[in-house]
Design a protein around this motif. Sequence first.
Motif, PDB file in Angstrom:
ATOM      1  N   GLU A  85      49.557  76.978  -3.849  1.00 39.60           N
ATOM      2  CA  GLU A  85      49.721  75.567  -4.198  1.00 39.60           C
ATOM      3  C   GLU A  85      50.789  74.931  -3.325  1.00 39.60           C
ATOM      4  OE1 GLU A  85      51.902  73.293  -5.808  1.00 39.60           O
ATOM      5  OE2 GLU A  85      50.235  71.833  -5.815  1.00 39.60           O
ATOM      6  N   ARG A  86      51.898  75.629  -3.137  1.00 43.84           N
ATOM      7  CA  ARG A  86      52.996  75.077  -2.327  1.00 43.84           C
ATOM      8  C   ARG A  86      52.565  74.906  -0.879  1.00 43.84           C
ATOM      9  NH1 ARG A  86      58.931  75.730  -1.774  1.00 43.84           N
ATOM     10  NH2 ARG A  86      59.399  73.745  -0.724  1.00 43.84           N
ATOM     11  N   ILE A  87      51.855  75.908  -0.357  1.00 41.02           N
ATOM     12  CA  ILE A  87      51.418  75.842   1.042  1.00 41.02           C
ATOM     13  C   ILE A  87      50.451  74.681   1.261  1.00 41.02           C
ATOM     14  CG2 ILE A  87      49.904  76.998   2.737  1.00 41.02           C
ATOM     15  CD1 ILE A  87      51.335  79.622   1.981  1.00 41.02           C
ATOM     16  N   THR A  88      49.426  74.591   0.433  1.00 41.78           N
ATOM     17  CA  THR A  88      48.421  73.544   0.649  1.00 41.78           C
ATOM     18  C   THR A  88      49.001  72.149   0.449  1.00 41.78           C
ATOM     19  OG1 THR A  88      47.606  73.852  -1.603  1.00 41.78           O
ATOM     20  CG2 THR A  88      46.408  74.984   0.158  1.00 41.78           C
ATOM     21  N   SER A  89      50.007  72.055  -0.391  1.00 46.16           N
ATOM     22  CA  SER A  89      50.663  70.752  -0.548  1.00 46.16           C
ATOM     23  C   SER A  89      51.560  70.454   0.641  1.00 46.16           C
ATOM     24  CB  SER A  89      51.518  70.737  -1.817  1.00 46.16           C
ATOM     25  OG  SER A  89      50.721  70.958  -2.954  1.00 46.16           O
ATOM     26  N   ALA A  90      52.319  71.448   1.041  1.00 44.71           N
ATOM     27  CA  ALA A  90      53.283  71.249   2.122  1.00 44.71           C
ATOM     28  C   ALA A  90      52.601  70.857   3.438  1.00 44.71           C
ATOM     29  CB  ALA A  90      54.119  72.517   2.319  1.00 44.71           C
ATOM     30  N   VAL A  91      51.526  71.541   3.781  1.00 44.80           N
ATOM     31  CA  VAL A  91      50.874  71.244   5.059  1.00 44.80           C
ATOM     32  C   VAL A  91      50.251  69.850   5.056  1.00 44.80           C
ATOM     33  CG1 VAL A  91      50.517  73.634   5.788  1.00 44.80           C
ATOM     34  CG2 VAL A  91      48.759  72.512   4.370  1.00 44.80           C
ATOM     35  N   ARG A  92      49.647  69.492   3.933  1.00 44.87           N
ATOM     36  CA  ARG A  92      48.988  68.181   3.885  1.00 44.87           C
ATOM     37  C   ARG A  92      49.979  67.027   3.781  1.00 44.87           C
ATOM     38  NH1 ARG A  92      45.433  67.882  -0.514  1.00 44.87           N
ATOM     39  NH2 ARG A  92      46.732  69.504  -1.480  1.00 44.87           N
ATOM     40  N   ALA A  93      51.174  67.338   3.301  1.00 44.95           N
ATOM     41  CA  ALA A  93      52.213  66.305   3.242  1.00 44.95           C
ATOM     42  C   ALA A  93      52.981  66.211   4.554  1.00 44.95           C
ATOM     43  CB  ALA A  93      53.184  66.615   2.104  1.00 44.95           C
ATOM     44  N   ASN A  94      52.775  67.175   5.439  1.00 45.67           N
ATOM     45  CA  ASN A  94      53.515  67.217   6.711  1.00 45.67           C
ATOM     46  C   ASN A  94      52.606  67.511   7.899  1.00 45.67           C
ATOM     47  OD1 ASN A  94      56.646  67.238   5.950  1.00 45.67           O
ATOM     48  ND2 ASN A  94      55.537  68.439   4.405  1.00 45.67           N
ATOM     49  N   PRO A  95      51.582  66.675   8.064  1.00 47.04           N
ATOM     50  CA  PRO A  95      50.630  66.944   9.156  1.00 47.04           C
ATOM     51  C   PRO A  95      51.275  66.983  10.541  1.00 47.04           C
ATOM     52  CG  PRO A  95      50.197  64.806   8.124  1.00 47.04           C
ATOM     53  CD  PRO A  95      51.196  65.482   7.283  1.00 47.04           C
ATOM     54  N   PHE A  96      52.353  66.255  10.720  1.00 44.23           N
ATOM     55  CA  PHE A  96      53.025  66.275  12.027  1.00 44.23           C
ATOM     56  C   PHE A  96      53.611  67.650  12.307  1.00 44.23           C
ATOM     57  CE2 PHE A  96      55.190  64.743  15.704  1.00 44.23           C
ATOM     58  CZ  PHE A  96      56.380  65.444  15.750  1.00 44.23           C
ATOM     59  N   MET A  97      54.152  68.286  11.286  1.00 45.07           N
ATOM     60  CA  MET A  97      54.753  69.597  11.458  1.00 45.07           C
ATOM     61  C   MET A  97      53.693  70.640  11.846  1.00 45.07           C
ATOM     62  SD  MET A  97      58.003  70.017  11.174  1.00 45.07           S
ATOM     63  CE  MET A  97      58.964  68.506  11.399  1.00 45.07           C
ATOM     64  N   VAL A  98      52.497  70.505  11.279  1.00 45.82           N
ATOM     65  CA  VAL A  98      51.457  71.500  11.496  1.00 45.82           C
ATOM     66  C   VAL A  98      50.978  71.518  12.952  1.00 45.82           C
ATOM     67  CG1 VAL A  98      49.118  72.232  10.819  1.00 45.82           C
ATOM     68  CG2 VAL A  98      50.701  71.391   9.091  1.00 45.82           C
ATOM     69  N   ALA A  99      51.095  70.384  13.631  1.00 46.07           N
ATOM     70  CA  ALA A  99      50.670  70.312  15.032  1.00 46.07           C
ATOM     71  C   ALA A  99      51.582  69.352  15.808  1.00 46.07           C
ATOM     72  CB  ALA A  99      49.209  69.895  15.132  1.00 46.07           C
ATOM     73  N   GLY A 100      51.327  68.055  15.715  1.00 49.64           N
ATOM     74  CA  GLY A 100      52.205  67.098  16.373  1.00 49.64           C
ATOM     75  C   GLY A 100      51.465  65.905  16.959  1.00 49.64           C
ATOM     76  N   THR A 101      52.191  65.176  17.793  1.00 50.79           N
ATOM     77  CA  THR A 101      51.671  63.940  18.375  1.00 50.79           C
ATOM     78  C   THR A 101      50.373  64.153  19.126  1.00 50.79           C
ATOM     79  OG1 THR A 101      53.940  63.153  18.625  1.00 50.79           O
ATOM     80  CG2 THR A 101      52.230  62.015  19.906  1.00 50.79           C
ATOM     81  N   GLY A 102      49.358  63.396  18.729  1.00 52.61           N
ATOM     82  CA  GLY A 102      48.089  63.427  19.443  1.00 52.61           C
ATOM     83  C   GLY A 102      47.185  64.589  19.113  1.00 52.61           C
ATOM     84  N   ARG A 103      47.634  65.504  18.332  1.00 54.21           N
ATOM     85  CA  ARG A 103      46.881  66.699  18.020  1.00 54.21           C
ATOM     86  C   ARG A 103      45.824  66.429  16.947  1.00 54.21           C
ATOM     87  NH1 ARG A 103      49.720  71.412  18.683  1.00 54.21           N
ATOM     88  NH2 ARG A 103      47.947  72.468  17.685  1.00 54.21           N
ATOM     89  N   PHE A 104      44.688  67.112  17.092  1.00 54.65           N
ATOM     90  CA  PHE A 104      43.549  66.869  16.211  1.00 54.65           C
ATOM     91  C   PHE A 104      43.871  67.184  14.753  1.00 54.65           C
ATOM     92  CE2 PHE A 104      39.109  65.912  15.873  1.00 54.65           C
ATOM     93  CZ  PHE A 104      38.650  66.628  14.776  1.00 54.65           C
ATOM     94  N   CYS A 105      44.509  68.330  14.490  1.00 50.50           N
ATOM     95  CA  CYS A 105      44.844  68.692  13.108  1.00 50.50           C
ATOM     96  C   CYS A 105      45.680  67.590  12.454  1.00 50.50           C
ATOM     97  CB  CYS A 105      45.631  69.999  13.054  1.00 50.50           C
ATOM     98  SG  CYS A 105      44.686  71.455  13.557  1.00 50.50           S
ATOM     99  N   THR A 106      46.650  67.110  13.186  1.00 54.06           N
ATOM    100  CA  THR A 106      47.530  66.072  12.658  1.00 54.06           C
ATOM    101  C   THR A 106      46.749  64.779  12.429  1.00 54.06           C
ATOM    102  OG1 THR A 106      49.453  67.048  13.750  1.00 54.06           O
ATOM    103  CG2 THR A 106      49.625  64.725  13.135  1.00 54.06           C
ATOM    104  N   ARG A 107      45.914  64.403  13.384  1.00 49.58           N
ATOM    105  CA  ARG A 107      45.139  63.167  13.256  1.00 49.58           C
ATOM    106  C   ARG A 107      44.186  63.241  12.065  1.00 49.58           C
ATOM    107  NH1 ARG A 107      42.068  63.317  18.234  1.00 49.58           N
ATOM    108  NH2 ARG A 107      41.001  61.520  17.384  1.00 49.58           N
ATOM    109  N   LEU A 108      43.539  64.389  11.896  1.00 47.51           N
ATOM    110  CA  LEU A 108      42.581  64.506  10.792  1.00 47.51           C
ATOM    111  C   LEU A 108      43.297  64.463   9.451  1.00 47.51           C
ATOM    112  CD1 LEU A 108      39.400  66.652  10.627  1.00 47.51           C
ATOM    113  CD2 LEU A 108      40.896  66.526   8.640  1.00 47.51           C
TER     114      LEU A 108
END
Lengths: 332, 332
Positions: free
Chosen positions: A219-242
């Motif tokens: 639960e913590r992981i799935t919340s954390a990643v979706r609340a911090n898309p920039f951290m998961v990838a970054g500027t211009g990155r597909f994961c972050t954009r999606l």
Amino acid sequence: MTNPVIVETTRGGIVESRHRGAVAVIGPDGTLLKAVGDIDVPIFPRSAIKALQALPMLESGAAAAFGFTDAEIALACASHNGEEAHVRTVRGMLRKIGLDETALACGAQWPRDECRLRCSGGEPGDVHNNCSGKHAGMLALARHTGADTEGYWKIDHPVQQRIMATISEICDHDLSSAPWGHDGCSLPNWAIPLRRLSLGFSRLATRRDMPPERARAAERITSAVRANPFMVAGTGRFCTRLMDAVPRAFVKVGAEGVYCACVPHAGIGIALKCDDGARRAAEAAIAATLASLDVWTAEERSRLRALATVPIENFRGIRTGEIRVTTALDDA
Amino acid sequence: MTNPVIVETTRGGIVESRHRGAVAVIGPDGTLLKAVGDIDVPIFPRSAIKALQALPMLESGAAAAFGFTDAEIALACASHNGEEAHVRTVRGMLRKIGLDETALACGAQWPRDECRLRCSGGEPGDVHNNCSGKHAGMLALARHTGADTEGYWKIDHPVQQRIMATISEICDHDLSSAPWGHDGCSLPNWAIPLRRLSLGFSRLATRRDMPPERARAAERITSAVRANPFMVAGTGRFCTRLMDAVPRAFVKVGAEGVYCACVPHAGIGIALKCDDGARRAAEAAIAATLASLDVWTAEERSRLRALATVPIENFRGIRTGEIRVTTALDDA
């Protein structure tokens, strides 16, 4: 079995290049909702599996003990760009653990914006490596469980053995005798069929059939990643954009054309691999596969569809064609 | 027809990713020496066809009229890195023609060593575009033949129509009704089967069945490119490395996994395309295909073979696998 063409590129109105691949979608009760191509041959998930690799960091109490924030947890699941915020956050994690960059074993890598560092005369370090957040998380696990922080990256180290067991459990697939190889960042990466990998991501979403500590970790992981898309990838990155566009989805790229995803509100897990390793194909395919699920608002679906077709423009801005998915991804 | 896997990558001793493709090899008398996969479906040759696009520049007398050197002719056939020597040479060609960079229509492109230009605060121009030498050659053709230097890139311009006719003749394939699209640099690129493309490159090598001006043009081109491998691509580039290692071969990459080659001393022409567009696969495949020909010294063959297998190392220099060709390329 020859996998079908799932993505193609066009020029002048005809198909120029073709990408084959396989996709597995698992529903909340573990049922296979969609299978495209061969989903039983083992593939290397590469970075797409980071969220599962991060489970022990939380389950063990390490993340809590060191006071890791959601941003830091997201970074532990990331293939980040090495932007200033990423580097600063990794350094912060290491400080919390009582270690520094010399503890990292991922190897130096130029950040995505290489010129920025070059122009200032800088040199890249391990901390810039796109996997450094994951490694910081593993160091936290080692520290907290009293394991040696040296050699944490080796397959026989307790940290890697624990991670292997965790992935095996959540994916219902014994990895102890699976083929494995060194990832780009030197950690072991075990080959696993898409059928099993998608099951793991479905369970990450549903949090069923697992001990309470794992459910809380998921639960913590799935919340954390979706609340911090920039951290998961970054500027211009597909994961972050999606994830910026559709926060109810978690997607994670893996090298060599892999994508994993989970949709917590629907309990769905997805895993796919493009045979030839092309990221452009994997991106279009994950967006289209997500879009095909009957779990979104009209706005969310529209945004996902938009990400599944990419216009190709030339040096003068003339649109010469596009990257698009094929009807092979329509099949349920 | 499903093309066979011709190149694969490995990790941990198993195959990680697979590239399918097709290859055609034509001998000096126009016979098909090798066919792998479907060599009759039209493909976009992209930049691999530059040497054929350059024939009119010589046949027409334009190259002689403007005093183009071998290096400049090589650059007219190049997908160059935009290094200082490339840019200087393009500017020299334009001066000889009595034009400047504003005449180019390829569009601005960052040179391969992007940081070098960025760090000095520079901006890329058309002259840095990897196709600028080709465009300069076409401007020379326009100037010399009294055609408008504006719009030389459009399909209905006499320069493009002449190029289309030339390629059609040397490849024995009427392109006037072939599918076409805008290339990255905006020029028309006609789709042509590998069977025909390889025939064109075989004729470039043998110089048979063509008017004397074309034979002289072909001889000048194949000599110029092989004497100036740096011009054809640049530092670190596969074409340059292969031609540096084996000067008796001429190879030319095309975007989306294409390679063409000719071996003048053996009268052989080769054309191949990787289905998914991967350059890494096309590189291994062209090296292996060349190596398989019984026309080399032991040293040349050894060098070609070495280029067909590429070790993959991770961020810490650990060898994690390799890019290698499959037995599908062995078949005669």
